[in-house]
Design an enzyme around this catalytic site. Structure first.
Site, mmCIF file in Angstrom:
data_model
loop_
_atom_site.group_PDB
_atom_site.id
_atom_site.type_symbol
_atom_site.label_atom_id
_atom_site.label_comp_id
_atom_site.label_asym_id
_atom_site.label_seq_id
_atom_site.Cartn_x
_atom_site.Cartn_y
_atom_site.Cartn_z
ATOM 1 N N ASP A 163 74.592 17.934 -52.038
ATOM 2 C CA ASP A 163 73.970 18.728 -53.091
ATOM 3 C C ASP A 163 72.603 18.080 -53.337
ATOM 4 O O ASP A 163 72.530 16.919 -53.757
ATOM 5 C CB ASP A 163 74.848 18.654 -54.347
ATOM 6 N N ILE A 164 71.543 18.812 -53.093
ATOM 7 C CA ILE A 164 70.193 18.236 -53.125
ATOM 8 C C ILE A 164 69.816 17.700 -54.516
ATOM 9 O O ILE A 164 69.002 16.788 -54.628
ATOM 10 C CB ILE A 164 69.154 19.277 -52.615
ATOM 11 N N ASN A 172 61.301 31.410 -55.852
ATOM 12 C CA ASN A 172 60.713 32.736 -55.613
ATOM 13 C C ASN A 172 59.323 32.724 -56.253
ATOM 14 O O ASN A 172 58.970 31.801 -56.982
ATOM 15 C CB ASN A 172 61.593 33.859 -56.168
ATOM 16 N N GLY A 197 71.193 30.403 -56.145
ATOM 17 C CA GLY A 197 71.180 29.443 -55.046
ATOM 18 C C GLY A 197 70.722 28.055 -55.460
ATOM 19 O O GLY A 197 71.017 27.574 -56.560
ATOM 20 N N ASP A 254 67.779 27.079 -56.192
ATOM 21 C CA ASP A 254 66.839 27.199 -57.313
ATOM 22 C C ASP A 254 67.591 27.087 -58.648
ATOM 23 O O ASP A 254 67.210 26.303 -59.536
ATOM 24 C CB ASP A 254 66.130 28.561 -57.194
ATOM 25 N N SER A 280 65.149 29.804 -47.226
ATOM 26 C CA SER A 280 65.275 31.223 -46.818
ATOM 27 C C SER A 280 66.600 31.601 -46.159
ATOM 28 O O SER A 280 66.819 32.768 -45.857
ATOM 29 C CB SER A 280 64.134 31.659 -45.878
ATOM 30 N N THR A 281 67.501 30.626 -45.923
ATOM 31 C CA THR A 281 68.724 30.969 -45.179
ATOM 32 C C THR A 281 69.884 31.409 -46.069
ATOM 33 O O THR A 281 70.981 31.676 -45.579
ATOM 34 C CB THR A 281 69.213 29.787 -44.315
HETATM 35 N N1 AR6 Z 1 71.870 21.724 -52.567
HETATM 36 C C1 AR6 Z 1 71.413 21.956 -51.318
HETATM 37 N N2 AR6 Z 1 71.372 23.168 -50.748
HETATM 38 C C2 AR6 Z 1 71.813 24.214 -51.495
HETATM 39 C C3 AR6 Z 1 72.299 24.067 -52.811
HETATM 40 C C4 AR6 Z 1 72.302 22.745 -53.351
HETATM 41 N N3 AR6 Z 1 72.748 22.487 -54.593
HETATM 42 N N4 AR6 Z 1 72.662 25.301 -53.282
HETATM 43 C C5 AR6 Z 1 72.411 26.173 -52.279
HETATM 44 N N5 AR6 Z 1 71.919 25.537 -51.201
HETATM 45 P P1 AR6 Z 1 69.026 29.980 -51.374
HETATM 46 P P2 AR6 Z 1 66.659 31.348 -50.235
HETATM 47 C C6 AR6 Z 1 71.503 26.083 -49.877
HETATM 48 O O1 AR6 Z 1 69.750 31.273 -51.495
HETATM 49 O O2 AR6 Z 1 67.482 31.923 -49.160
HETATM 50 C C7 AR6 Z 1 66.951 32.144 -55.396
HETATM 51 O O3 AR6 Z 1 67.443 33.115 -56.282
HETATM 52 C C8 AR6 Z 1 72.091 27.385 -49.432
HETATM 53 O O4 AR6 Z 1 73.392 27.185 -48.904
HETATM 54 O O5 AR6 Z 1 69.135 29.015 -52.473
HETATM 55 O O6 AR6 Z 1 65.361 30.691 -49.877
HETATM 56 C C9 AR6 Z 1 65.445 31.958 -55.536
HETATM 57 O O7 AR6 Z 1 65.014 32.095 -56.863
HETATM 58 C C10 AR6 Z 1 71.099 27.805 -48.357
HETATM 59 O O8 AR6 Z 1 71.419 27.190 -47.105
HETATM 60 O O9 AR6 Z 1 67.429 30.225 -51.113
HETATM 61 C C11 AR6 Z 1 64.915 33.063 -54.665
HETATM 62 O O10 AR6 Z 1 64.881 34.293 -55.360
HETATM 63 C C12 AR6 Z 1 69.787 27.228 -48.849
HETATM 64 O O11 AR6 Z 1 70.117 26.341 -49.922
HETATM 65 C C13 AR6 Z 1 65.916 33.128 -53.528
HETATM 66 O O12 AR6 Z 1 67.137 32.606 -54.062
HETATM 67 C C14 AR6 Z 1 68.813 28.280 -49.362
HETATM 68 O O13 AR6 Z 1 69.514 29.305 -50.026
HETATM 69 C C15 AR6 Z 1 65.511 32.262 -52.367
HETATM 70 O O14 AR6 Z 1 66.404 32.474 -51.298
#
Ligand code: AR6
Length: 176
Positions: A14-15, A28, A36, A38, A125-126
């Site tokens: 967990d980052i 975003n 996510g 964020d 973005s994934t």
């Molecule tokens: N620690 C590390 N990685 C994580 C954590 C965490 N605690 N939680 C999720 N991930 P995403 P995006 C991973 O959806 O695709 C938001 O609403 C997750 O498994 O967080 O860039 C923003 O506000 C995935 O592999 O970001 C934007 O609107 C990675 O983080 C939108 O989502 C990125 O997933 C951005 O979408």
């Protein structure tokens, strides 16, 4: 510092828990939070992060795709959060690869400007933005390697994977 490969690490974590100089947020363009990673970062870091994001918005009107801004990490162990905005994946948009590379590169530039020596990236973005994981990993690793080659002052870049699929993709690319 040593060879580029020695300055890259892979972690399943967990980052928000990491003790590094900077963690990167997959934000975003509004910079005002979301789901996510964020959501997790704003929850763990507390109100101080949002307050600085609001100030940045007042100054420059958010953050464009591929760009990056820096704030405090609030209550988290890291010193800074570097917020970047990755592209939303759509088949028709050929510019997505470059925008994802820019998100990594501009985060790294901001890190160096702020004397950051250790930085952790999520898999930008994934998640909610649906960028194909294997393609995103190739871009992330390629961009980071090129940058590290030209910037000796960065000690360590950590790729933080939250899901097993991303972890095994990174493991495979980094070992080949
Ligand atoms: N620690 C590390 N990685 C994580 C954590 C965490 N605690 N939680 C999720 N991930 P995403 P995006 C991973 O959806 O695709 C938001 O609403 C997750 O498994 O967080 O860039 C923003 O506000 C995935 O592999 O970001 C934007 O609107 C990675 O983080 C939108 O989502 C990125 O997933 C951005 O979408």
């Amino acid at each position: 510092m040593g060879m580029v490969a020695d300055r890259i690490a892979l972690l399943s974590a967990d980052i928000t828990q990491l003790q590094v100089d900077a963690i990167v947020n997959a934000a975003n363009s509004s910079l005002l939070g979301g789901g996510g990673v964020d959501g997790a970062i704003h929850r763990a870091g507390g109100r101080a992060i949002l307050d600085e994001c609001i100030k940045i918005c007042e100054r420059q009107g958010g953050c464009k795709v591929g760009e990056a801004v820096i704030t405090t990490a609030g209550n988290m162990p890291a010193r800074y959060v570097i917020h970047t905005v990755g592209p939303v994946w759509t088949r028709s948009k050929s510019g997505a690869d470059n925008l994802l590379a820019h998100a990594y590169e501009n985060s790294l530039k901001l890190a160096v400007e702020n004397a950051v020596k250790t930085i952790a990236f999520p898999n930008i973005s994934t998640g909610i933005y649906h960028f194909p994981k294997d393609k995103a990993a190739e871009i992330a690793i390629g961009t980071v390697k090129t940058f590290l080659d030209g910037h000796e002052q960065l000690d360590k870049v950590i790729f933080v994977c939250f899901d097993e699929e991303n972890y095994s993709i990174y493991e495979q690319i980094l070992s080949s």
